[in-house]
Design a protein around this motif. Sequence first.
Motif, PDB file in Angstrom:
ATOM      1  N   TYR A  40       0.757  -1.168  -0.013  1.00 52.92           N
ATOM      2  CA  TYR A  40       0.160   0.072   0.109  1.00 52.92           C
ATOM      3  C   TYR A  40       0.926   1.175   0.014  1.00 52.92           C
ATOM      4  O   TYR A  40       1.929   1.355   0.589  1.00 52.92           O
ATOM      5  CB  TYR A  40      -0.788   0.035   1.219  1.00 52.92           C
ATOM      6  CG  TYR A  40      -1.626   1.089   1.394  1.00 52.92           C
ATOM      7  CD1 TYR A  40      -2.845   1.590   0.327  1.00 52.92           C
ATOM      8  CD2 TYR A  40      -1.340   2.195   2.498  1.00 52.92           C
ATOM      9  CE1 TYR A  40      -3.318   2.864   0.718  1.00 52.92           C
ATOM     10  CE2 TYR A  40      -2.276   3.428   2.365  1.00 52.92           C
ATOM     11  CZ  TYR A  40      -3.102   3.630   1.756  1.00 52.92           C
ATOM     12  OH  TYR A  40      -3.622   4.779   1.951  1.00 52.92           O
ATOM     13  N   GLN A  41       0.243   2.029  -1.012  1.00 57.19           N
ATOM     14  CA  GLN A  41       1.196   3.395  -0.891  1.00 57.19           C
ATOM     15  C   GLN A  41       0.129   4.516  -0.645  1.00 57.19           C
ATOM     16  O   GLN A  41      -0.764   4.576  -1.534  1.00 57.19           O
ATOM     17  CB  GLN A  41       1.704   3.733  -2.366  1.00 57.19           C
ATOM     18  CG  GLN A  41       2.809   2.772  -2.855  1.00 57.19           C
ATOM     19  CD  GLN A  41       4.346   2.757  -2.184  1.00 57.19           C
ATOM     20  OE1 GLN A  41       4.616   4.026  -1.653  1.00 57.19           O
ATOM     21  NE2 GLN A  41       5.008   1.740  -2.236  1.00 57.19           N
ATOM     22  N   CYS A  42       0.099   5.407   0.121  1.00 53.71           N
ATOM     23  CA  CYS A  42      -0.789   6.209   0.702  1.00 53.71           C
ATOM     24  C   CYS A  42      -0.331   7.604  -0.257  1.00 53.71           C
ATOM     25  O   CYS A  42       0.806   7.714  -0.526  1.00 53.71           O
ATOM     26  CB  CYS A  42      -0.707   6.779   2.028  1.00 53.71           C
ATOM     27  SG  CYS A  42       0.689   7.758   2.813  1.00 53.71           S
ATOM     28  N   MET A  89       5.169   7.031   4.932  1.00 57.37           N
ATOM     29  CA  MET A  89       5.809   6.046   3.852  1.00 57.37           C
ATOM     30  C   MET A  89       7.223   5.542   3.954  1.00 57.37           C
ATOM     31  O   MET A  89       7.492   4.234   3.784  1.00 57.37           O
ATOM     32  CB  MET A  89       5.773   6.600   2.426  1.00 57.37           C
ATOM     33  CG  MET A  89       4.019   6.410   2.057  1.00 57.37           C
ATOM     34  SD  MET A  89       3.659   4.688   1.838  1.00 57.37           S
ATOM     35  CE  MET A  89       2.369   4.363   2.848  1.00 57.37           C
TER      36      MET A  89
END
Length: 384
Positions: free
Chosen positions: A205-207, A224
């Motif tokens: 997951y990459q915000c 991150m």
Amino acid sequence: MSPSAVSTNGIGIADLPNQRHKIVAKRGTNFTLMVVGESGLGKTTFINTLFTTTIKEKKNQAKRHAKQTDKTVEIEITKAELEEKMFNVKLTVIDTPGFGDYVNNRDSWLPIVEFIDDQHESYMRQEQQPHREEKLDMRVHSCLYFIRPTGHTLKPLDIEVMKRLGSRVNLIPVIAKADTLTPKDLETFKRRVREVIAAQNIQVYQCPIESDDETSTKRNMNIMAAMPFAIIGSDEDVIAPDGRKVKGRQYSWGIAEVENEDHCDFKKLRSLLIRTHMLDLISTTEETHYENYRQSQMETRKFGEAKPKKLDNPKFKEEEEALRKRFTEQVKQEENRFRQWEQHLIAERDRLNKDLEAEHSHIKSLEQELETIQAGLSSKGGRK
Ligand SMILES: Nc1nc2c(ncn2[C@@H]2O[C@H](COP(=O)(O)OP(=O)(O)OP(=O)(O)O)[C@@H](O)[C@H]2O)c(=O)[nH]1
């Protein structure tokens, strides 16, 4: 009309994110969090620490041992409702207790992956119904993958499972029990894990980083940069050297604080999950992961058609094969035992027959002897 005219007229597009937040705040939201990892890595403790309440009861150690002989991966669902400052979250925690506990862990991840797919499938089927209100939705919004703090690197099983999870859900890798590694070893371990994730193309997951204000952008970058999150879980209060009562773990050398950013990334992960990016996790699940599932299914199935049942589950096949082998071996053993027993009976019969023969001939000789004696007696009597 120029674009600037639109915004000055106050249609309010700029307010959309806030509006969405308000709608969600009013109605409340469903949030489903899955934890995957080997037994005893602190998943239950972490969940309880995260929500500062006992959401899940811990298993007793004796039971944990007993479970390791059982070769299934159980999926456990716990529901809780949380309310904070008028914001209502219907939380679902999905635990996979036995994952990776066995000598042969091949395919042990299958039930987890199937569970995730099944939730997408169930939602899709409900969407295809004429009445679509009140849909039951247990699509997994975020999956925390607990990595054992070995200090080396990811195991092949971790890589395999993370690959499959990453293509289906918002995968967040965490390093469990970070207090068991020294800060230096933890940093090296984190770097190695990051390198393997990149080299193996594991989707994590990459915000969203960019934000309107600089502080949020910085905070997102910080969050991150901490991936994979090193975490310490504890539901116990300990006293810090400066007298504060904090959640942490007490050691002879000092304490490991859960919420101390110098000790672990718990605060960053909590912020990501329940403060700053919960809505993003929900919408990426809807827009990316669910959409990917829906598209892939629509390509191979007609509208409304049921999902074909998988009968060739390799795990079951292997088990069936092992069972068949065990059965044949047992039958062979029983046959051997029976044959030995039969031979023993024959030998016994022969021995008894021989005994009988011997007795028989002994009687015969006694009879003969008797006859001779009788003949002798009668001849003597005749002569008188
Ligand atoms: N050192 C250390 N121990 C921890 C941490 N978190 C949990 N533990 C301990 O590890 C043991 C197992 O914790 P659980 O939370 O029950 O582990 P689990 O992963 O939920 O185990 P299963 O439910 O069997 O899969 C307990 O004795 C915890 O106190 C941590 O961050 N550091």
